[in-house]
Design a protein around this motif. Structure first.
Motif, short mmCIF file in Angstrom:
data_model
loop_
_atom_site.label_atom_id
_atom_site.label_comp_id
_atom_site.label_asym_id
_atom_site.label_seq_id
_atom_site.Cartn_x
_atom_site.Cartn_y
_atom_site.Cartn_z
N LYS A 47 -2.72 -4.45 13.42
CA LYS A 47 -4.01 -4.51 14.22
C LYS A 47 -5.31 -4.26 13.47
O LYS A 47 -6.14 -4.97 13.77
CB LYS A 47 -3.98 -3.30 15.41
N MET A 48 -5.08 -3.28 12.24
CA MET A 48 -6.13 -3.25 11.37
C MET A 48 -6.52 -4.70 10.83
O MET A 48 -7.82 -4.94 10.67
CB MET A 48 -5.74 -2.28 10.36
N ASN A 49 -5.51 -5.36 10.31
CA ASN A 49 -5.91 -6.72 9.64
C ASN A 49 -6.47 -7.73 10.50
O ASN A 49 -7.25 -8.20 10.22
CB ASN A 49 -4.66 -7.17 9.12
N ASP A 50 -5.88 -7.73 11.86
CA ASP A 50 -6.80 -8.69 12.75
C ASP A 50 -8.06 -8.21 12.89
O ASP A 50 -8.84 -9.03 13.27
CB ASP A 50 -5.92 -8.51 13.96
N GLY A 56 -14.36 -12.11 9.26
CA GLY A 56 -14.29 -12.79 8.04
C GLY A 56 -13.86 -12.08 6.64
O GLY A 56 -14.21 -12.61 5.89
N ILE A 57 -13.11 -11.05 6.80
CA ILE A 57 -12.91 -10.45 5.59
C ILE A 57 -11.37 -10.12 5.52
O ILE A 57 -10.65 -10.10 6.45
CB ILE A 57 -13.48 -8.63 6.06
N LYS A 58 -11.05 -10.26 4.36
CA LYS A 58 -9.43 -10.26 3.86
C LYS A 58 -9.07 -9.00 3.25
O LYS A 58 -9.86 -8.60 2.31
CB LYS A 58 -9.30 -11.42 2.97
N VAL A 59 -8.00 -8.41 3.73
CA VAL A 59 -7.68 -7.34 2.88
C VAL A 59 -6.88 -7.55 1.96
O VAL A 59 -6.19 -8.46 1.55
CB VAL A 59 -6.58 -6.66 3.96
N VAL A 81 4.02 -5.20 5.08
CA VAL A 81 3.56 -6.73 4.81
C VAL A 81 2.36 -6.86 5.37
O VAL A 81 2.16 -6.82 6.92
CB VAL A 81 4.50 -7.80 4.82
N ILE A 82 1.55 -7.49 4.56
CA ILE A 82 -0.05 -8.07 5.14
C ILE A 82 0.04 -9.47 4.59
O ILE A 82 0.03 -9.88 3.41
CB ILE A 82 -1.19 -7.10 4.63
N GLU A 83 -0.18 -10.34 5.61
CA GLU A 83 -0.35 -11.77 5.63
C GLU A 83 0.83 -12.26 4.54
O GLU A 83 0.47 -13.00 3.67
CB GLU A 83 -1.79 -12.16 4.82
N GLY A 84 2.12 -11.77 4.64
CA GLY A 84 3.11 -12.34 3.85
C GLY A 84 3.27 -11.42 2.41
O GLY A 84 4.12 -11.74 1.91
N GLU A 85 2.29 -10.58 2.24
CA GLU A 85 2.59 -10.04 1.00
C GLU A 85 2.96 -8.47 1.12
O GLU A 85 2.61 -7.83 2.06
CB GLU A 85 1.16 -9.81 0.18
N LYS A 86 3.83 -8.08 0.17
CA LYS A 86 4.30 -7.00 0.38
C LYS A 86 3.34 -5.70 -0.17
O LYS A 86 2.91 -5.99 -1.21
CB LYS A 86 5.64 -6.63 -0.30
N VAL A 87 3.14 -4.57 0.46
CA VAL A 87 2.29 -3.62 0.15
C VAL A 87 3.17 -2.56 -0.75
O VAL A 87 4.25 -2.28 -0.65
CB VAL A 87 1.71 -2.79 1.55
N GLU A 88 2.43 -2.31 -1.65
CA GLU A 88 3.03 -1.34 -3.01
C GLU A 88 3.37 -0.07 -2.25
O GLU A 88 2.51 0.46 -1.44
CB GLU A 88 2.35 -1.15 -4.20
N GLN A 89 4.43 0.60 -2.10
CA GLN A 89 4.57 2.01 -1.69
C GLN A 89 4.51 2.98 -3.31
O GLN A 89 5.10 2.92 -4.10
CB GLN A 89 6.02 2.42 -1.27
N VAL A 90 3.59 3.87 -2.64
CA VAL A 90 3.32 5.16 -4.07
C VAL A 90 4.12 6.61 -3.22
O VAL A 90 4.10 6.74 -2.18
CB VAL A 90 1.89 5.12 -4.02
N LYS A 91 4.10 7.20 -4.35
CA LYS A 91 4.56 8.66 -4.14
C LYS A 91 3.12 9.69 -4.18
O LYS A 91 3.43 10.73 -3.61
CB LYS A 91 5.39 9.18 -5.01
N GLU A 92 2.01 9.12 -4.39
CA GLU A 92 1.12 9.83 -4.31
C GLU A 92 -0.60 9.13 -4.55
O GLU A 92 -0.16 7.84 -4.62
CB GLU A 92 0.94 10.89 -5.60
N PHE A 93 -1.43 9.69 -3.96
CA PHE A 93 -2.78 8.90 -4.20
C PHE A 93 -3.98 9.81 -3.97
O PHE A 93 -3.55 11.25 -3.59
CB PHE A 93 -2.96 7.90 -3.02
N VAL A 94 -5.05 9.75 -4.57
CA VAL A 94 -6.33 10.44 -4.55
C VAL A 94 -7.26 9.92 -3.53
O VAL A 94 -7.53 9.00 -3.64
CB VAL A 94 -6.79 10.68 -5.97
N TYR A 95 -7.58 10.89 -2.87
CA TYR A 95 -8.94 10.55 -1.65
C TYR A 95 -9.80 11.66 -1.72
O TYR A 95 -9.28 12.71 -1.42
CB TYR A 95 -7.92 10.21 -0.46
#
Length: 119
Positions: A47-50, A56-59, A81-95
């Motif tokens: 839904k987010m990607n759609d 006209g924006i590509k993730v 998966v987004i547009e056929g590409e696998k999203v990397e799974q991480v154990k941590e991130f900074v936000y």
């Protein structure tokens, strides 16, 4: 707020999807989506990607990461998966300067912040 992200405003206050509440944090071109169930994540990401594609924006999948919060010792492996590409799974991130970890513990974030104060 950017108009392409405004389409996702319904997520900010909590979208009810199959009785699950979805939360979303938006800032500039960054977005964090919290999905309480790993089985619902692909639908939310679709839904987010759609929504952004309509503008006209590509993730950028190489900059997109996913993390599953875990309970106990079990590791949750998720294929997103987004547009056929696998999203990397991480154990941590900074936000916004805060460290989020998949075990949902805050001790590493506190230690990290204290080390910055010492320097």
């Amino acid at each position: 707020m950017d108009s392409c992200l405004y389409d996702l405003k319904e997520y900010e206050c909590g979208l009810e999807m199959n009785e699950l509440s979805i939360k979303c944090f938006l800032f500039a071109d960054d977005q964090v989506v919290l999905v309480p169930s790993a089985c619902e994540q692909q639908e939310v990401v679709n839904k987010m990607n759609d929504s952004v594609k309509k503008k006209g924006i590509k993730v950028n999948v190489s900059k997109t990461k996913m993390m599953a919060f875990e309970r106990g010792e079990s590791t949750i492996e998720c294929d997103l998966v987004i547009e056929g590409e696998k999203v990397e799974q991480v154990k941590e991130f900074v936000y916004f300067g805060s460290l989020f970890t998949n075990d949902d513990k805050h001790d590493r974030d506190i230690e990290r912040r204290m080390m910055r104060e010492i320097k």
